[in-house]
Scaffold this active site. Structure first.
Site, mmCIF file in Angstrom:
data_model
loop_
_atom_site.group_PDB
_atom_site.id
_atom_site.type_symbol
_atom_site.label_atom_id
_atom_site.label_comp_id
_atom_site.label_asym_id
_atom_site.label_seq_id
_atom_site.Cartn_x
_atom_site.Cartn_y
_atom_site.Cartn_z
ATOM 1 N N ALA A 116 27.885 46.718 28.290
ATOM 2 C CA ALA A 116 28.053 45.468 27.542
ATOM 3 C C ALA A 116 28.767 45.783 26.232
ATOM 4 O O ALA A 116 28.947 46.946 25.876
ATOM 5 C CB ALA A 116 26.696 44.843 27.259
ATOM 6 N N LYS A 117 29.177 44.777 25.540
ATOM 7 C CA LYS A 117 29.782 44.965 24.210
ATOM 8 C C LYS A 117 29.749 43.637 23.485
ATOM 9 O O LYS A 117 29.803 42.581 24.116
ATOM 10 C CB LYS A 117 31.235 45.416 24.347
ATOM 11 C CG LYS A 117 31.782 46.080 23.111
ATOM 12 C CD LYS A 117 31.404 47.546 23.134
ATOM 13 C CE LYS A 117 32.001 48.332 22.014
ATOM 14 N NZ LYS A 117 31.912 49.771 22.310
ATOM 15 N N GLY A 118 29.702 43.721 22.160
ATOM 16 C CA GLY A 118 29.739 42.488 21.379
ATOM 17 C C GLY A 118 30.638 42.664 20.187
ATOM 18 O O GLY A 118 31.072 43.783 19.879
#
Ligand code: GLU
Length: 434
Positions: A116-118
Site C-alpha cells: 500500500a502507499k499513501g
C-alpha cells in the site's frame, strides 16, 4: 462479452511515469517467468484507492484544501503496508505505482504483508509544525476507515518521519478511545517504535551493497573491497542517504560526493560524514559545508565511482543523463530512481543494479519487526533487530541472485520475479472470489 469490451481501462491509474515503469517491470518479469496472464492482469492494477480532501487552517487563518490518497495495491499476503509521502508531485497514479512496488517488496523479502502507499500533494518545507500536524491528523481521520493494525499499516516515506507517525497513532487512538500503536510503524521509541527502525533503510542499503560486492568478486566480474579504495557517491541526505553514507564511511569507504536538489559537496579524499550530518542537521542543506567543494547534483551523477547510491526520489537517472553515469554498482536507496530504459542501458553496460525492492527493503522489514513487537508487547534490543534484519536481507539477496541465474536476466527483473513468484502461488491458492 468480448475480451476487449470488459477489460477496457479508463487509464486513471496510468498517468505517472513511476506507475508506468512499475507496470513495465512487472510485465518484463511476467514474460521472463512465463507468469499466468490472469495473475499479471490482476497485478497490473491496485485493489482499491481512497482519494480524500484534507482541509486545514493555515497559520495565517485561511483554509486550504490538500489532495490526499491511500492506495492498497494487493493484500493477498496480509495487511497493506507502505509509507505516507508528503511531496508536491504526489498523485493518485504515483501513489498507486509506489503501492505496487510495496507489494513486490514485501513479497520478495518474505513478509506476511501486502502493498500500500499513501500521500498528500504538498510541499512539506512550506508547512509550519502546527500546519504539518493539522494536515497529518485530518488526513488520518479521512483514511481512518481503511487503515488499522490488521488492515493497512502506514509508515514514514519521503517528507514524513517519526513525528508524523506519532500524530497518526494519536489521532487513530483518540478516535478509538484507547492506544493503538500497531496502526503505524516508524513511530518514535517512546510511543512503541522499534530500536533500529530509523536507521534500518540506510543500513539495509549497505547490507545489500556488501552482498553485491561479495557476489561480483565471486563471479570474477569486479574486484572490489569496502575500504579506502572504494569511491562512493550519494544522492539525497535524508533518512536513507545520510545513514547509507554513514554506514559506508564507518566501513572505511571513501564517500567523495553527497548532493541533493539544493546542491552538494565533493572531497576527493572522502567527506567526513558525521561532520556533514551535524552541518545538515543545523542548516538543512549540504551547501556551504566547509569540509568539501561545491558540486551540483548533475556533476555528482557523472562522477566516476564504484558505488552510487541514489537515495532521494524517483526518476533521477533517465535517458537524458544515463550516458554520463559511471558507476560499477548502483544501489537504489530511493524507490524508482532509475527509469526503465535508462536501467536497461546500464545493465547492458555491465553496471550492477541493486533494485529498490531489495535495496531499500530494510525499512519495511524493520517496520514489520516493529509491528510484531507491538502486537506482542515485547521489545527487542537493537542488536537483535539488526541481526534479524541482516538475516532477512541475506536470504532475499540470495533468492534474487538465484532467479537471476535461473532466468539469465538482470537484477531488476530477478527481484520482481522473486516477488511475483511468492505472490502468484498465494493468489492461486486463495483463488478468485466469488
Ligand atoms: N516508505 C518505506 C518504503 O518505501 C517504508 C514502508 C514501511 O515501512 O511500511 O519501503
Amino acid at each position: 462479452m468480448s475480451m476487449t469490451s470488459h477489460s477496457l481501462s479508463s487509464g486513471i491509474w496510468n498517468t505517472a511515469d513511476l506507475y508506468q515503469n512499475a507496470v513495465a517491470q512487472l510485465m518484463e518479469a511476467a514474460n521472463t517467468m512465463k507468469l499466468d496472464p490472469n495473475i499479471a492482469e490482476r497485478l497490473k492494477v491496485p485493489k482499491r484507492a481512497l482519494v480524500v480532501s484534507v482541509p486545514i487552517r493555515l497559520d495565517d487563518g485561511t483554509i486550504k484544501v490538500f489532495e490526499g490518497f491511500r492506495v492498497q495495491h494487493n493484500m493477498t499476503l496480509g495487511p497493506g503496508k507502505g509509507g505516507i509521502r508528503f511531496h508536491p508531485e504526489v498523485s493518485l497514479s504515483e501513489t498507486a505505482g509506489l503501492a505496487m512496488l510495496m507489494t513486490f517488496k514485501c513479497s520478495l523479502v518474505g513478509l506476511p504483508l501486502g502493498g500500500a502507499k499513501g500521500g498528500i500533494r504538498v510541499d512539506p518545507t512550506q508547512l509550519s509544525r502546527a500546519e504539518a500536524q493539522a494536515l497529518t491528523r485530518r488526513y488520518t481521520t479521512e483514511i481512518n476507515m481503511i487503515i488499522g493494525p490488521d488492515k493497512d499499516i502506514p509508515a514514514p516515506d519521503v517528507g514524513t518521519d517519526g513525528r508524523h507517525m506519532a500524530w497518526m497513532m494519536d489521532t487513530f487512538s483518540q478516535e478509538r478511545g484507547f492506544a493503538v500503536p500497531g496502526v503505524v510503524t516508524g513511530k518514535p521509541i517512546e510511543v512503541g517504535g522499534s530500536l533500529g527502525r530509523a536507521e534500518s533503510t540506510g543500513l539495509g542499503v549497505v547490507f545489500t551493497i556488501e552482498h553485491a560486492v561479495k557476489y561480483l568478486n565471486k563471479t570474477g566480474k569486479q574486484k572490489l573491497t569496502i575500504d579506502n579504495s572504494m569511491i562512493v557517491s550519494v544522492q539525497g541526505f535524508g533518512k536513507v542517504g545520510s545513514i547509507a553514507a554513514l554506514e559506508m564511511w564507518k566501513r572505511g569507504a571513501r564517500v567523495v560526493a553527497v548532493a541533493d536538489y539544493l546542491g552538494g559537496v565533493y572531497n576527493k579524499a572522502g567527506l567526513n560524514i558525521p561532520e556533514l550530518m551535524k552541518w545538515f542537521e543545523a542548516k538543512r542543506t549540504l551547501v556551504g559545508f566547509p569540509g568539501g567543494d561545491a558540486m551540483s547534483n548533475e556533476e555528482m551523477l557523472a562522477l566516476p565511482v564504484d558505488v552510487m547510491i541514489p537515495a532521494a526520489i524517483d526518476g533521477v537517472i533517465t535517458d537524458a543523463n544515463v550516458g554520463k553515469v559511471n558507476a560499477k554498482i548502483i544501489a537504489e536507496g530511493a524507490n524508482g530512481p532509475i527509469t526503465n530504459t535508462a536501467l536497461n542501458q546500464l545493465e547492458e553496460r555491465g553496471t550492477f543494479i541493486i533494485p529498490d525492492v531489495l535495496c531499500n527493503a530494510g525499512g519495511v522489514i524493520v517496520s514489520y519487526f516493529e509491528w510484531v513487537q507491538g502486537l506482542q508487547n515485547f521489545f527487542w534490543s537493537e542488536k537483535e533487530v539488526n541481526e534479524k534484519l541482516a538475516e532477512v536481507l541475506d536470504n532475499a539477496f540470495a533468492k534474487v541472485v538465484a532467479q537471476k541465474e535461473k532466468y539469465n536476466c538482470g537484477m531488476k527483473t530477478a527481484a520482481l520475479i522473486q516477488g511475483v513468484d511468492r505472490l502468484n502461488k498465494a493468489m492461486l491458492l486463495r483463488g478468485l472470489f466469488p
